[in-house]
Design a protein around this motif. Structure first.
Motif, short mmCIF file in Angstrom:
data_model
loop_
_atom_site.label_atom_id
_atom_site.label_comp_id
_atom_site.label_asym_id
_atom_site.label_seq_id
_atom_site.Cartn_x
_atom_site.Cartn_y
_atom_site.Cartn_z
N GLY A 194 -13.77 -0.50 -2.24
CA GLY A 194 -14.14 0.86 -2.61
C GLY A 194 -14.19 1.01 -4.12
N ASN A 195 -13.57 2.07 -4.62
CA ASN A 195 -13.68 2.43 -6.03
C ASN A 195 -12.34 2.27 -6.75
N HIS A 196 -12.40 2.53 -8.08
CA HIS A 196 -11.20 2.57 -8.93
C HIS A 196 -10.48 1.22 -8.97
N LEU A 197 -11.26 0.16 -8.98
CA LEU A 197 -10.69 -1.18 -9.02
C LEU A 197 -10.00 -1.39 -10.37
N GLY A 198 -9.00 -2.24 -10.36
CA GLY A 198 -8.23 -2.49 -11.56
C GLY A 198 -6.94 -1.69 -11.62
N TYR A 199 -6.74 -0.78 -10.66
CA TYR A 199 -5.50 -0.02 -10.57
C TYR A 199 -4.72 -0.48 -9.34
N GLU A 200 -3.39 -0.41 -9.42
CA GLU A 200 -2.55 -0.83 -8.30
C GLU A 200 -2.65 0.16 -7.14
N ASP A 201 -2.55 -0.36 -5.92
CA ASP A 201 -2.61 0.51 -4.73
C ASP A 201 -1.28 0.59 -4.01
N ASN A 202 -0.20 0.13 -4.65
CA ASN A 202 1.11 0.20 -4.01
C ASN A 202 1.73 1.59 -4.19
N VAL A 203 2.65 1.94 -3.30
CA VAL A 203 3.38 3.21 -3.40
C VAL A 203 4.87 2.92 -3.53
N GLN A 204 5.60 3.91 -4.03
CA GLN A 204 7.03 3.74 -4.28
C GLN A 204 7.91 4.27 -3.16
N ALA A 205 7.32 5.04 -2.25
CA ALA A 205 8.11 5.59 -1.13
C ALA A 205 7.17 5.93 0.01
N VAL A 206 7.71 5.91 1.21
CA VAL A 206 6.94 6.24 2.41
C VAL A 206 7.76 7.17 3.28
N VAL A 207 7.12 8.23 3.79
CA VAL A 207 7.69 9.07 4.84
C VAL A 207 6.68 9.07 5.99
#
Length: 239
Positions: A191-204
């Protein structure tokens, strides 16, 4: 009140279409230039966050709605919560998660509710669902300065099918298992916005199915006669 057919995008002043249920939400804008109000819970910013061509050659475009906390109370940069809607991976939209947005902004979070590609009868969509969720995370990081977001403090909150996608965001950062890593690589940088991380710091995750094989068998036996259709549409086969 938002007009019946959409909301006013404060960045452009134009009327943007959103699905029918979204029209019941009320947004309020302040100032002749339609600038963002500093009141918590008052702002929806409708944005396209991801677009492309899917596996069968069709164009797709996904949108998100964004609310900001009161900047006088929360000068930021502020943490963000990515809200992912329910609907068996095949129905509903981001307006299902509006109910959580004021509670988030009241506590200083930037609240973002997303659409994602939905399972369809006549084509295979997976893994477009999770690719879109990851694209949304990258969008948040690319636009962190614009919306006063802390790019190192992003959480994903999902309900039902959205809970499954939120959980996947939490476990598909990296793996030491080569087979698992090859699957993760299929989800990332699409998709788009390549070059940025897609990880998250928390999940609910709220009532999310986390082990699809057992979730399918439990659902088929105890709950929904359409369970097999839901999973077949999602994965192309039964888990």
């Amino acid at each position: 009140p938002a007009p019946a057919e959409g909301v006013i995008d404060p960045a452009t002043g134009s009327l943007e279409f959103i699905p029918g249920i979204s029209s019941h939400y009320t947004a309020e804008f302040v100032g002749a230039d339609k600038s963002l109000t500093d009141k918590s819970g008052d702002v929806i910013v409708l944005r396209e966050y991801c677009s492309g061509i899917d596996s069968v050659g069709m164009n797709y475009s996904q949108q998100l709605d964004l609310q900001l906390p009161d900047e006088t109370l929360f000068p930021g940069p502020n943490p963000a919560v990515l809200l992912i809607h329910p609907g068996s991976w095949k129905t509903r939209d981001y307006s299902d998660m509006y109910r959580y947005m004021p509670a988030a902004t009241d506590r200083g979070y930037v609240a973002v509710s997303i659409n994602y590609r939905l399972s369809e009868e006549d084509k295979m969509v997976w893994p477009g669902h999770i690719q879109d969720a990851k694209c949304a995370v990258r969008w948040l990081r690319e636009n962190a300065a614009t919306y006063n977001i802390d790019p190192n403090a992003i959480a994903a909150i999902g309900h039902s099918a959205g809970g499954h996608l939120a959980a996947l965001l939490g476990v598909t950062d990296a793996s030491t298992d080569p087979t698992k890593q090859s699957l993760i690589d299929g989800f990332k940088n699409k998709g788009n916005h390549l070059g940025y991380e897609d990880n998250v710091q928390a999940v609910v995750t709220i009532a999310g199915p986390h082990h699809l094989e057992s979730s399918y068998h439990e659902g088929a036996v105890d709950y929904l006669p359409s369970t097999s259709d839901t999973y077949t549409l999602l994965l192309g086969e039964l888990p």
